[in-house]
Scaffold this active site. Structure first.
Site, PDB file in Angstrom:
ATOM      1  N   ASP A  53    -109.073 -28.532 -20.800  1.00 36.12           N
ATOM      2  CA  ASP A  53    -110.429 -28.296 -21.461  1.00 36.12           C
ATOM      3  C   ASP A  53    -110.749 -27.044 -21.426  1.00 36.12           C
ATOM      4  OD1 ASP A  53    -112.543 -29.210 -22.583  1.00 36.12           O
ATOM      5  OD2 ASP A  53    -113.449 -30.037 -20.857  1.00 36.12           O
ATOM      6  N   ASN A 104    -112.921 -37.489 -29.846  1.00 32.71           N
ATOM      7  CA  ASN A 104    -112.655 -35.929 -30.394  1.00 32.71           C
ATOM      8  C   ASN A 104    -112.416 -36.286 -32.058  1.00 32.71           C
ATOM      9  OD1 ASN A 104    -110.626 -34.535 -27.936  1.00 32.71           O
ATOM     10  ND2 ASN A 104    -112.816 -34.558 -28.328  1.00 32.71           N
TER      11      ASN A 104
END
Ligand code: IPE
Ligand code: IPE
Ligand code: MG
Length: 246
Positions: free
Chosen positions: A18, A66
């Protein structure tokens, strides 16, 4: 050199990669530049894990959620993924790495799916590290899918309902042929699981690094693994029991 005990490495390491977007935005760059830099980190970390002798490395590369990102970012990510997978297959073969994917592959664009399949096929005979990319992966979706398939098998009479236990249920998950992760690293300072391996992380040791993924290095990995090696995994028992003092 890195001061790690080679006999106490996690058998299965999972990473939530991330902070690509923030890494770029902090530098006034487009988010996609961060994703490109992130691919370089993937190369470094895959190679280092394989060199260290880690047996399973699972990387969260694209979540089911996502898909909700702006279309341009999703498109750029899919194109990067395809390039990475196609380009790295040769290296995986050279390094004896077996490539694997978990997630809803039907959601992936056909060209990405074809690259995935080719990498899986071309590395199928390798018996070194298993590199798993979680693509279009969501853990709740995975659990529901497993329950639905199991229900189908019970209804069809191929599985007896009274045979159902944790092991049988696990075998219906995407990770059915893998041990649970021993260690999970999430980068960028975020402290959440974001729908990753909810069932499988039941007793995983968690580690959060403040580094954004593009700046996560082999040295950062060694630092994390040293922390893992200093942890005591008790699985509900007492410390004395674990250390065989009682
Ligand atoms: C991780 O970086 C990569 C993906 C989720 C695809 P992010 O894109 O989430 O970066 P941040 O969290 O916005 O900084
Ligand atoms: C999790 O990161 C998914 C991946 C690393 C691929 P996100 O950046 O999408 O997670 P949230 O939305 O911040 O929890
Ligand atoms: Mg993020």
């Amino acid at each position: 050199m890195h001061g790690l005990k080679t006999d106490k490495l996690p058998q299965h390491l999972a990473i939530i990669m991330d902070g690509n977007g923030r890494w770029a935005q902090e530098r006034m760059l487009k988010r996609i530049i961060g994703h490109q830099k992130g691919v370089e980190t993937v190369r470094v970390i895959v190679e280092e894990c394989s060199r260290l002798g880690i047996k399973y490395l699972t990387l969260f590369a694209f979540s089911a959620e996502n898909w909700l990102r702006p279309k341009t970012e999703v498109k750029a990510l899919m194109s990067l993924l395809k390039k990475y997978i196609s380009f790295e297959t040769t290296r995986m073969i050279a390094d004896n790495i077996r490539f694997n994917v978990i997630g809803d592959r039907d959601e992936l664009p056909p060209d990405v799916n074809a690259a995935v399949q080719q990498a899986i096929d071309r590395t199928a005979g390798n018996d070194g590290m298993v590199l798993t990319l979680a693509l279009s992966y969501g853990s709740r979706q995975e659990i529901v899918r497993a329950a639905a398939r199991l229900a189908g098998d019970i209804a069809a009479g191929t599985v007896a309902a009274d045979r159902l236990d944790e092991n049988l249920f696990s075998s219906y998950l995407f990770t059915g042929d893998m041990p649970d992760p021993d260690f999970l690293i999430r980068t960028s300072g975020e402290m959440r699981i974001s729908n990753f391996l909810l069932w499988q992380l039941a007793y995983t040791e968690l580690y959060f690094s403040d580094a954004n993924w593009p700046e996560f290095t082999a040295a950062e990995l060694h630092k994390a693994l040293k922390v893992y090696q200093a942890r005591e995994r008790r699985f509900g028992r007492t410390s004395d029991q674990v250390n065989k003092r009682s």
